[in-house]
Design a protein around this motif. Structure first.
Motif, short mmCIF file in Angstrom:
data_model
loop_
_atom_site.label_atom_id
_atom_site.label_comp_id
_atom_site.label_asym_id
_atom_site.label_seq_id
_atom_site.Cartn_x
_atom_site.Cartn_y
_atom_site.Cartn_z
N ARG A 62 -10.60 9.13 -18.89
CA ARG A 62 -10.29 10.56 -19.01
C ARG A 62 -11.45 11.36 -18.42
NH1 ARG A 62 -6.19 11.92 -22.41
NH2 ARG A 62 -5.25 10.21 -23.55
N LEU A 63 -11.11 12.47 -17.82
CA LEU A 63 -12.10 13.39 -17.31
C LEU A 63 -11.76 14.74 -17.92
CD1 LEU A 63 -14.52 13.52 -15.39
CD2 LEU A 63 -12.93 14.20 -13.57
N ASN A 64 -12.67 15.25 -18.76
CA ASN A 64 -12.41 16.48 -19.53
C ASN A 64 -11.06 16.40 -20.24
OD1 ASN A 64 -14.86 17.34 -18.62
ND2 ASN A 64 -14.09 19.00 -17.36
N ASN A 65 -10.84 15.30 -20.92
CA ASN A 65 -9.65 15.02 -21.73
C ASN A 65 -8.36 14.83 -20.95
OD1 ASN A 65 -10.87 14.90 -24.31
ND2 ASN A 65 -11.01 17.13 -24.32
N GLN A 66 -8.42 14.73 -19.64
CA GLN A 66 -7.23 14.48 -18.82
C GLN A 66 -7.31 13.06 -18.27
OE1 GLN A 66 -7.10 16.56 -15.09
NE2 GLN A 66 -4.89 16.29 -14.89
N VAL A 67 -6.24 12.28 -18.45
CA VAL A 67 -6.21 10.92 -17.92
C VAL A 67 -6.20 10.99 -16.40
CG1 VAL A 67 -4.88 8.78 -17.76
CG2 VAL A 67 -5.01 10.00 -19.93
N VAL A 68 -7.16 10.29 -15.78
CA VAL A 68 -7.24 10.27 -14.32
C VAL A 68 -7.02 8.88 -13.74
CG1 VAL A 68 -8.64 12.36 -14.07
CG2 VAL A 68 -9.78 10.15 -14.40
N GLY A 69 -7.04 7.84 -14.58
CA GLY A 69 -6.85 6.47 -14.10
C GLY A 69 -7.16 5.46 -15.18
N ASP A 70 -7.21 4.20 -14.77
CA ASP A 70 -7.50 3.11 -15.69
C ASP A 70 -8.70 2.31 -15.19
OD1 ASP A 70 -5.18 3.54 -17.36
OD2 ASP A 70 -3.98 2.69 -15.74
N SER A 71 -9.46 1.76 -16.12
CA SER A 71 -10.58 0.89 -15.79
C SER A 71 -10.04 -0.51 -15.56
CB SER A 71 -11.59 0.90 -16.95
OG SER A 71 -12.62 -0.03 -16.70
N LYS A 72 -9.86 -0.89 -14.30
CA LYS A 72 -9.32 -2.21 -13.97
C LYS A 72 -10.37 -3.03 -13.23
CE LYS A 72 -4.52 -0.98 -13.87
NZ LYS A 72 -3.22 -1.32 -13.33
N PRO A 73 -10.54 -4.29 -13.62
CA PRO A 73 -11.51 -5.14 -12.92
C PRO A 73 -11.21 -5.21 -11.43
CG PRO A 73 -10.65 -6.25 -14.87
CD PRO A 73 -9.82 -5.02 -14.66
N GLY A 74 -12.25 -5.02 -10.62
CA GLY A 74 -12.10 -5.10 -9.17
C GLY A 74 -11.43 -3.89 -8.57
N GLY A 75 -11.37 -2.77 -9.30
CA GLY A 75 -10.66 -1.60 -8.81
C GLY A 75 -11.51 -0.35 -8.73
N PHE A 76 -10.98 0.61 -7.99
CA PHE A 76 -11.60 1.93 -7.90
C PHE A 76 -10.51 2.98 -7.70
CE2 PHE A 76 -10.77 1.52 -3.44
CZ PHE A 76 -10.69 2.83 -2.96
N PHE A 77 -10.85 4.19 -8.05
CA PHE A 77 -10.03 5.36 -7.71
C PHE A 77 -10.97 6.54 -7.64
CE2 PHE A 77 -10.01 5.11 -12.33
CZ PHE A 77 -10.20 6.43 -12.74
N PHE A 78 -10.49 7.64 -7.13
CA PHE A 78 -11.32 8.84 -7.05
C PHE A 78 -10.51 10.07 -7.36
CE2 PHE A 78 -9.57 8.22 -2.84
CZ PHE A 78 -9.20 9.50 -2.44
N VAL A 79 -11.21 11.11 -7.78
CA VAL A 79 -10.60 12.41 -8.02
C VAL A 79 -11.51 13.47 -7.41
CG1 VAL A 79 -9.35 11.77 -10.12
CG2 VAL A 79 -11.66 12.66 -10.31
N ASP A 80 -10.91 14.51 -6.90
CA ASP A 80 -11.65 15.66 -6.40
C ASP A 80 -11.52 16.77 -7.42
OD1 ASP A 80 -10.69 15.20 -2.90
OD2 ASP A 80 -12.19 14.20 -4.12
N ARG A 81 -12.63 17.40 -7.73
CA ARG A 81 -12.65 18.46 -8.74
C ARG A 81 -13.58 19.58 -8.31
NH1 ARG A 81 -8.80 16.04 -10.08
NH2 ARG A 81 -8.21 15.28 -12.12
#
Length: 152
Positions: A62-81
């Motif tokens: 969560r980023l400021n209480n909003q779900v942005v993704g999941d913590s998955k082994p071998g993974g990444f994601f990004f958000v622009d804010r």
């Protein structure tokens, strides 16, 4: 016969664990197509090393209480804010948080790492250095969700 049964069981267990690991397009394959950061915004990458330790523990990030993704082994994601102050969190039996400020045109890297908990494992969040994050990022798989990453 017992040895064969053990080998089959071990193979099945490994398959189940690996199923929880990130699969998909590697950062190195998609880097050229990642859009530029918009003026006044920054980018936050969330990454997790590929490891069997704690592979079954994959809480939402969560980023400021909003779900942005999941913590998955071998993974990444990004958000622009937009530039500002942020609180990233991951919850299992306890909530682990990380506070940081994001400037316009800045990129931050947040590593999620499994650790041992009382009843179940935990995922700890910490800022990673750009150098170390970039070294590892190319081998990680994209786990982002367009709906989650584009929501503001």
């Amino acid at each position: 016969m017992k040895r064969v049964a053990r080998m089959v069981m071990a193979g099945m267990a490994m398959s189940l664990l690996m199923a929880g690991c990130a699969s998909g397009v590697k950062h190195s394959e998609m880097a050229a197509s990642i859009p530029a950061i918009k003026p006044g915004e920054g980018r936050i990458y969330f990454l997790r090393s590929a490891s069997m330790f704690g592979a079954a523990i994959q809480p939402e990030i969560r980023l400021n209480n909003q779900v942005v993704g999941d913590s998955k082994p071998g993974g990444f994601f990004f958000v622009d804010r937009p530039a500002g102050k942020y609180l990233a969190s991951a919850s299992t039996e306890t909530e682990k948080t990380l506070s940081f400020a994001l400037d316009g045109a800045e990129t931050k890297y947040v590593r999620s790492s499994p650790s041992i908990g009382l009843m179940v494992g935990r995922v700890v969040l910490e800022l990673e250095t750009p150098t170390k994050a970039k070294e590892e990022l190319s081998s990680l798989s994209y786990t982002g969700d367009v709906m989650k990453t584009s929501a503001k």
